[in-house]
Design a protein around this motif. Structure first.
Motif, short mmCIF file in Angstrom:
data_model
loop_
_atom_site.label_atom_id
_atom_site.label_comp_id
_atom_site.label_asym_id
_atom_site.label_seq_id
_atom_site.Cartn_x
_atom_site.Cartn_y
_atom_site.Cartn_z
N THR A 187 0.84 -1.19 0.00
CA THR A 187 0.00 0.00 0.00
C THR A 187 0.88 1.25 0.00
OG1 THR A 187 -1.69 -1.20 1.26
CG2 THR A 187 -1.86 1.21 1.20
N LEU A 188 0.80 2.03 -1.06
CA LEU A 188 1.60 3.25 -1.16
C LEU A 188 1.16 4.25 -0.11
CD1 LEU A 188 3.75 4.83 -2.80
CD2 LEU A 188 1.84 5.76 -4.14
N ALA A 205 9.82 6.46 -2.51
CA ALA A 205 8.49 6.36 -1.90
C ALA A 205 8.53 5.45 -0.69
CB ALA A 205 7.48 5.83 -2.92
N THR A 206 7.46 5.52 0.10
CA THR A 206 7.28 4.63 1.24
C THR A 206 5.97 3.87 1.07
OG1 THR A 206 8.49 6.11 2.72
CG2 THR A 206 7.03 4.49 3.74
N ILE A 218 8.29 0.35 4.28
CA ILE A 218 9.54 0.23 3.54
C ILE A 218 9.70 1.45 2.65
CG2 ILE A 218 10.74 -1.09 1.75
CD1 ILE A 218 9.46 -3.60 2.83
N THR A 219 10.84 2.13 2.76
CA THR A 219 11.16 3.25 1.89
C THR A 219 12.15 2.77 0.85
OG1 THR A 219 10.81 4.83 3.69
CG2 THR A 219 12.07 5.60 1.79
N LEU A 238 16.33 -0.71 -1.71
CA LEU A 238 15.83 -0.30 -0.40
C LEU A 238 16.62 0.88 0.15
CD1 LEU A 238 15.26 -3.74 1.38
CD2 LEU A 238 13.52 -2.23 0.41
N ILE A 239 15.90 1.82 0.73
CA ILE A 239 16.53 2.90 1.50
C ILE A 239 16.49 2.54 2.98
CG2 ILE A 239 16.36 5.33 2.14
CD1 ILE A 239 15.31 5.88 -0.70
N THR A 240 15.31 2.21 3.47
CA THR A 240 15.17 1.74 4.86
C THR A 240 13.92 0.87 4.97
OG1 THR A 240 15.00 2.43 7.18
CG2 THR A 240 13.88 3.81 5.57
#
Length: 278
Positions: A187-188, A205-206, A218-219, A238-240
């Motif tokens: 889910t954005l 985006a997250t 998830i970002t 992945l960023i985080t």
């Protein structure tokens, strides 16, 4: 150890950055190359503009040293690198995505994983091709419609999802369909970066990813290459949380779910034993 052509090219790229060699870097770009900074929203078109910006960078910050390559994903005609880059003034853990054409860089996107200091982006104008493709992608994903999703991609799409690579639309749509069938959802929540360039789109985006039992935020970053209104490349990282952190989280969730199943089984067996005694 035998290196791929992409790895050898990246070694030359890093050496030229470390030497502050604008001429060597200029020779690595296609004349019609495009370079995008997701962090600043800057879009450079043409090798002359790119070379001029590199010259300004070295004049202000000095050479750029690359170290600690954490991830290298080779898709054949493109590759994605996550590494630490340092100047005399700053150190950034970031990502670089290269799309090649005849051994030269046709498209280059870079962004920051850490630290996360983002410059404000100008308000988007539209509608644009990138916005249209992205909205079709989101609509197909929200509706869980594999046929609509297939229409977003070229038949020969190259897709990398945190290093897991597929090379065709059928494989990609099949993998997404399996994800949906497992009960998982994505889910954005927010789109923090959305930068368009000629025939390309870069975003960060997250999303909440999980099942009805709970979701994990998830970002991530994505680089899309567009061809005649469809996506020919989609590279996601992945960023985080970072991949190792995500793996630990998944293992903890799996262990917790396993304990729940075991507790339920034990309780069921206990009730059955009590019923027998009665």
């Amino acid at each position: 150890m035998q290196l791929s052509s992409a790895q050898m090219f990246h070694h030359r790229w890093c050496a030229a950055l470390a030497a502050g060699d604008v001429a060597a870097l200029r020779a690595m770009f296609h004349p019609d190359a495009v370079q995008v900074s997701t962090a600043t929203g800057q879009v450079l078109t043409g090798v002359e503009q790119i070379a001029g910006t590199l010259e300004q960078l070295f004049a202000v910050a000095g050479p750029v040293a690359t170290s600690g390559v954490e991830s290298f994903v080779d898709l054949g005609d493109s590759f994605c690198v996550e590494s630490v880059q340092s100047t005399a003034y700053a150190q950034v853990f970031g990502y670089d995505v290269f799309v090649m054409d005849g051994g030269l860089i046709r498209f280059h996107a870079n962004g920051s994983i850490a630290p996360r200091s983002l410059s404000p982006l100008p308000q988007p104008t539209g509608p644009t091709q990138g916005q249209d493709v992205y909205q079709r992608y989101r609509s197909a994903t929200n509706a869980q419609d594999p046929n609509a999703l297939a229409g977003v991609y070229t038949t020969d799409v190259r897709f990398s999802n945190v290093g897991n690579v597929v090379y065709s639309r059928d494989q990609l749509v099949g993998a997404v369909h399996s994800f949906w069938a497992s009960g998982m959802r994505s889910t954005l929540k927010t789109v923090s970066r959305f930068v368009e360039a000629p025939h390309a789109l870069c975003l960060e985006a997250t999303a909440g990813v999980g099942s009805r039992g709970g979701a994990l935020d998830i970002t991530y970053y994505e680089v899309w290459m567009l061809r005649q209104g469809q996506v020919s490349h989609l590279i996601r990282g992945l960023i985080t949380p970072r991949p190792a952190e995500l793996q630990q989280i998944i293992q903890k969730i799996a262990a917790a779910n396993q304990r729940t199943v075991q507790d339920f089984a034990q309780a069921t067996m206990l009730r059955s034993a009590m019923q027998v005694r009665w």
